[in-house]
Design an enzyme around this catalytic site. Structure first.
Site, PDB file in Angstrom:
ATOM      1  N   VAL A  59     -21.826   1.877 -42.041  1.00 47.18           N
ATOM      2  CA  VAL A  59     -21.298   1.856 -43.404  1.00 47.18           C
ATOM      3  C   VAL A  59     -22.442   1.996 -44.408  1.00 47.18           C
ATOM      4  O   VAL A  59     -23.375   1.195 -44.422  1.00 47.18           O
ATOM      5  CB  VAL A  59     -20.514   0.565 -43.677  1.00 47.18           C
ATOM      6  CG1 VAL A  59     -19.938   0.589 -45.094  1.00 47.18           C
ATOM      7  CG2 VAL A  59     -19.395   0.391 -42.658  1.00 47.18           C
ATOM      8  N   LYS A  60     -22.337   3.003 -45.240  1.00 47.07           N
ATOM      9  CA  LYS A  60     -23.375   3.325 -46.220  1.00 47.07           C
ATOM     10  C   LYS A  60     -23.063   2.607 -47.529  1.00 47.07           C
ATOM     11  O   LYS A  60     -22.011   2.837 -48.145  1.00 47.07           O
ATOM     12  CB  LYS A  60     -23.414   4.843 -46.415  1.00 47.07           C
ATOM     13  CG  LYS A  60     -24.727   5.421 -46.889  1.00 47.07           C
ATOM     14  CD  LYS A  60     -24.629   6.945 -46.816  1.00 47.07           C
ATOM     15  CE  LYS A  60     -25.915   7.612 -47.250  1.00 47.07           C
ATOM     16  NZ  LYS A  60     -25.767   9.092 -47.213  1.00 47.07           N
TER      17      LYS A  60
END
Length: 225
Positions: free
Chosen positions: A86-87
């Site tokens: 997850v960025k």
């Protein structure tokens, strides 16, 4: 050093995978839009298609800028595939989200990092990756590679496990400089990666080898008088 490709183009991802050097993929909403991918469900399907091509990590970026919104998006993104990272943006609520998600065993990539202090906070929060944007620093007359050097020094000083993922890489010399500075990962376009293949002396040498082979073959096959 790991090689990630920074794109949403499935053809480019396949080409890098087939080359045998692809370790992962990073993408973002801008890159999705560039490929004509719009609409929530289409974006989710596209992330899954990327995961089906590569065996490595795939960074999928949240859109929300609030703590609660990031957690909600992260929950959906990690359901796509176990390869998803997850960025999260380097903002106050982003750091809080990274800390929470890392505590839940969710891998994160802290993006839009432009200073050693930001990288230090990301590592303290438990980010899996930190993404310093070296090309964008170069754009404002600042040496982006100094940032990689500073982060490497800080992380080594305190044995942080967060991996330095050099982003906004514009050309092959950026890749070489990142390798020399100890970046754990570099993410770039396919063109920057394939440019590493090229050298004029390689082309000259190969042409000479082939010409010599043709001459030798012609002599061998020449009928006796």
């Amino acid at each position: 050093m790991k090689f990630f490709i920074d794109t949403a183009n499935l053809g480019h991802i396949r080409e890098a995978h087939e080359l045998g050097i692809l370790d992962g993929v990073t993408t973002n909403p801008s890159l999705m839009a560039k490929e004509g991918i719009s609409g929530h469900e289409n974006v989710i399907r596209h992330y899954k298609a990327i995961c089906d091509i590569t065996d490595g990590d795939v960074s999928a970026e949240v859109i929300s800028t609030t703590f609660e919104g990031m957690l909600q998006e992260a929950e959906e993104l990690v359901k796509i595939d176990e390869q998803i990272v997850v960025k999260i943006p380097m903002i106050k609520d982003g750091v809080k989200a990274i800390k929470y998600l890392s505590g839940q065993g969710v891998r994160t990539n802290c993006t839009l990092v432009f200073s050693p202090g930001q990288a230090l906070l990301a590592a303290k929060a438990g980010a899996t990756y930190v993404s310093p944007f070296i090309g964008r620093l170069d754009d404002v007359s600042t040496d982006g590679m100094v940032l990689i050097d500073d982060i490497r020094l800080i992380y080594d000083n305190y044995d942080f496990k967060t991996q330095i993922l050099a982003a906004s890489v514009r050309h092959p010399m950026h890749i070489i400089a990142c390798a020399k500075s100890g970046a754990d990962v570099v993410t770039s376009s396919l063109s920057a990666i394939t440019a590493l293949l090229k050298h004029p002396l390689t082309d000259i040498g190969l042409a000479q080898f082939l010409a010599d082979y043709e001459r030798a073959a012609a002599t061998t096959n020449k009928p006796n008088a």
